[in-house]
Enzyme design. Structure first.
Site, PDB file in Angstrom:
ATOM      1  N   ASP A 166       0.844  -1.198   0.000  1.00 21.26           N
ATOM      2  CA  ASP A 166       0.000   0.000   0.000  1.00 21.26           C
ATOM      3  C   ASP A 166       0.876   1.245   0.000  1.00 21.26           C
ATOM      4  O   ASP A 166       1.883   1.306   0.714  1.00 21.26           O
ATOM      5  CB  ASP A 166      -0.897   0.003   1.243  1.00 21.26           C
ATOM      6  CG  ASP A 166      -2.153   0.857   1.056  1.00 21.26           C
ATOM      7  OD1 ASP A 166      -2.036   1.948   0.472  1.00 21.26           O
ATOM      8  OD2 ASP A 166      -3.238   0.420   1.494  1.00 21.26           O
ATOM      9  N   HIS A 168      -0.576   4.522   0.190  1.00 17.03           N
ATOM     10  CA  HIS A 168      -1.349   5.663   0.666  1.00 17.03           C
ATOM     11  C   HIS A 168      -0.874   6.070   2.064  1.00 17.03           C
ATOM     12  O   HIS A 168      -0.811   5.246   2.970  1.00 17.03           O
ATOM     13  CB  HIS A 168      -2.843   5.326   0.687  1.00 17.03           C
ATOM     14  CG  HIS A 168      -3.379   4.989  -0.666  1.00 17.03           C
ATOM     15  ND1 HIS A 168      -3.414   3.704  -1.153  1.00 17.03           N
ATOM     16  CD2 HIS A 168      -3.874   5.775  -1.651  1.00 17.03           C
ATOM     17  CE1 HIS A 168      -3.917   3.708  -2.379  1.00 17.03           C
ATOM     18  NE2 HIS A 168      -4.196   4.955  -2.701  1.00 17.03           N
ATOM     19  N   SER A 219      -4.772  -4.497   2.379  1.00 13.54           N
ATOM     20  CA  SER A 219      -3.980  -4.059   3.530  1.00 13.54           C
ATOM     21  C   SER A 219      -4.523  -4.636   4.831  1.00 13.54           C
ATOM     22  O   SER A 219      -3.782  -4.792   5.804  1.00 13.54           O
ATOM     23  CB  SER A 219      -3.954  -2.534   3.607  1.00 13.54           C
ATOM     24  OG  SER A 219      -3.305  -1.990   2.487  1.00 13.54           O
TER      25      SER A 219
END
Length: 479
Positions: A166, A168, A219
């Site tokens: 991930d 972000h 995630s």
């Protein structure tokens, strides 16, 4: 078919209710051609007005109260005015920069979270809102840094990281800024961070808290991996999880350690139920299936035939009252009963049941049969009628216990294949727990600590259990 830019979709709550209803009717093919005509008439009314809501002009925007502008900018993902508005809010209210973040800005992000959680906002819109928030925080960060007092980050050490897979990090970065300003020592490991690096750093830096984040659904599995590994290592450092797809329910089901879950298990305080009139094993070799017909749940039957009534006439028997499918459903129901009547002249029911006293030992259910205790290994206490292979009891291996206790193969001729399927195929089996507070539920994802414990109780290997529970593993298998 339509192609849309998901990031430019309006919020669901902002769409004209009439247009929402017309679109819903069209998508679900309600009201036939009538809805098409209604939608065309609606289109004529808005023709020339522009299909997209235009952004407010500068004058219109500035007429709003300052706090409302901050909220609307974040909730609607409008970054044009955010820096100027934050600057004005800081200078006119004399609010400290950190309090601006913790106050109106995080309040607005809270609205975003509520909209997303209720299905009224979608992921691309959440990302737009987060980018506006990031822009606001970036403007305030230099002022926050300038106000820090050297040597005052003594409240503890926090490790922050976006999990492996991930990229972000907007929410994580905001958390880091807030914690830093509250005198925590923050070690940010960045994005795409593997489990081993997170735990090794936490151990080396003697972290007081480990914080992991992620935006995408995969995630969640990585967060479970981290929690499972921490538990297997005996780490007691608090684990903080965050991200758009996390929730309290996810945390309770998949992050909370097994030992803690067991401490919160249901405790029965009701008196012991009276014994059955005929305990033990009973065989029904020629059961009249006409007695069973009245107990049939017809909803799946109508679902297979794609006959679904509209609320409140969705399910049997109210489906017969539905103005659209009611007549056809009644006709199909009558024909099914005629076929059943013919079939039942040549079919007989065979079953074997056992009524036994039972009690729990840890996570297992222990049946008392012929003076001996027979253990049914469970992942956690089950519901009212768990069936092996179904969501509340995903391991088919329990069928071996049922077949042994009930002598199923010799009693009624039903056998298990090598893959634990039942022959003949229409056969069913299950456990039925006589307790008024028992209920059916889905198990959810299973962590490695639970798998290891389950394997130990079954005297199986972890690898064998992982194969049996593949559909509910909360981590990547070790094979």
């Amino acid at each position: 078919m339509g192609i849309v830019h998901a990031g430019n979709l309006p919020l669901l709550k902002d769409i004209d209710p009439l247009l929402r209803q017309l679109c819903d009717d069209l998508i679900w093919n309600k009201n036939g051609e009538e809805v098409t005509e209604q939608l065309l008439l609606y289109a004529e009314k808005v023709k020339g007005k522009g299909g997209k809501k235009q952004n407010a002009s500068d004058d219109d925007w500035m007429k709003k109260p300052l706090k409302t502008r901050l909220n609307d900018a974040i909730v609607n993902g409008i970054d044009k005015y955010i820096v100027a508005d934050v600057k004005e809010f800081k200078e006119t209210t004399l609010t400290p920069p950190l309090q601006i973040i913790e106050g109106p800005l995080l309040d607005a992000m809270g609205v975003v979270g509520d909209l997303f959680g209720s299905g009224k906002m979608f992921l691309p819109q959440v990302i737009k809102s987060a980018r506006v928030m990031k822009k606001a925080v970036a403007y305030l960060t230099p002022f926050i840094e300038a106000s820090k007092v050297e040597g005052h980050n003594n409240k503890g050490t926090v490790i922050l990281a976006t999990v492996k897979g991930d990229v972000h990090d907007i929410g994580k970065n905001i958390v880091g800024v807030v914690l830093g300003c509250n005198n925590y020592r923050v070690i940010d490991l960045g994005v795409m961070c593997p489990l081993e690096k997170i735990l090794a750093t936490a151990d080396k830096e003697k972290a007081d808290i480990i914080g992991v984040s992620g935006l995408i659904t995969p995630s969640l599995r990585e967060m479970v991996n981290i929690a499972t590994e921490m538990n297997s290592r005996g780490m007691t450092t608090p684990l903080l999880i965050g991200g758009a797809t996390t929730s309290r329910t996810f945390q309770r089901k998949n992050i909370t350690p097994l030992a803690e879950c067991r401490n919160k298990k249901f405790k029965c305080t009701l008196p012991t139920p009276p014994p059955p009139n005929q305990p033990g094993v009973q065989v029904f070799d020629d059961y009249d299936l006409n007695d069973v017909v009245e107990l049939i749940d017809w909803k799946p039957f109508f679902d297979v035939w794609q006959l679904r009534g509209r609320y409140p006439n969705r399910s049997y028997p109210k489906i017969f009252e539905d103005k659209t499918v009611g007549a056809e459903a009644k006709k199909l129901f009558t024909e099914a009963h005629e076929m059943l009547a013919e079939l039942l002249t040549s079919l007989k029911g065979r079953a074997v049941i056992g009524l036994f006293p039972a009690h729990s030992e840890g996570d297992d259910v222990v049946i008392q049969h012929n003076g001996q205790n027979v253990t049914c290994h469970m992942l956690r206490q089950q519901g009212t009628r768990p069936a092996p292979g179904y969501p509340s009891l995903p391991d088919h291996a329990l069928k071996h216990v049922l077949w042994d206790v009930l002598n199923v193969s010799d009693s009624i001729g039903t056998h298990l294949t090598d893959s634990l399927a039942m022959e003949p195929p229409p056969s069913v089996c299950g456990l039925y727990i006589a307790h008024p507070d028992s209920f059916y539920f889905n198990l959810g994802l299973v962590g490695k600590d639970q798998v290891k414990n389950y394997a130990q109780r079954q005297e199986s290997t972890v690898e064998e259990v992982e194969i049996a529970l593949d559909s509910v593993l909360g981590y990547g298998p070790s094979i």
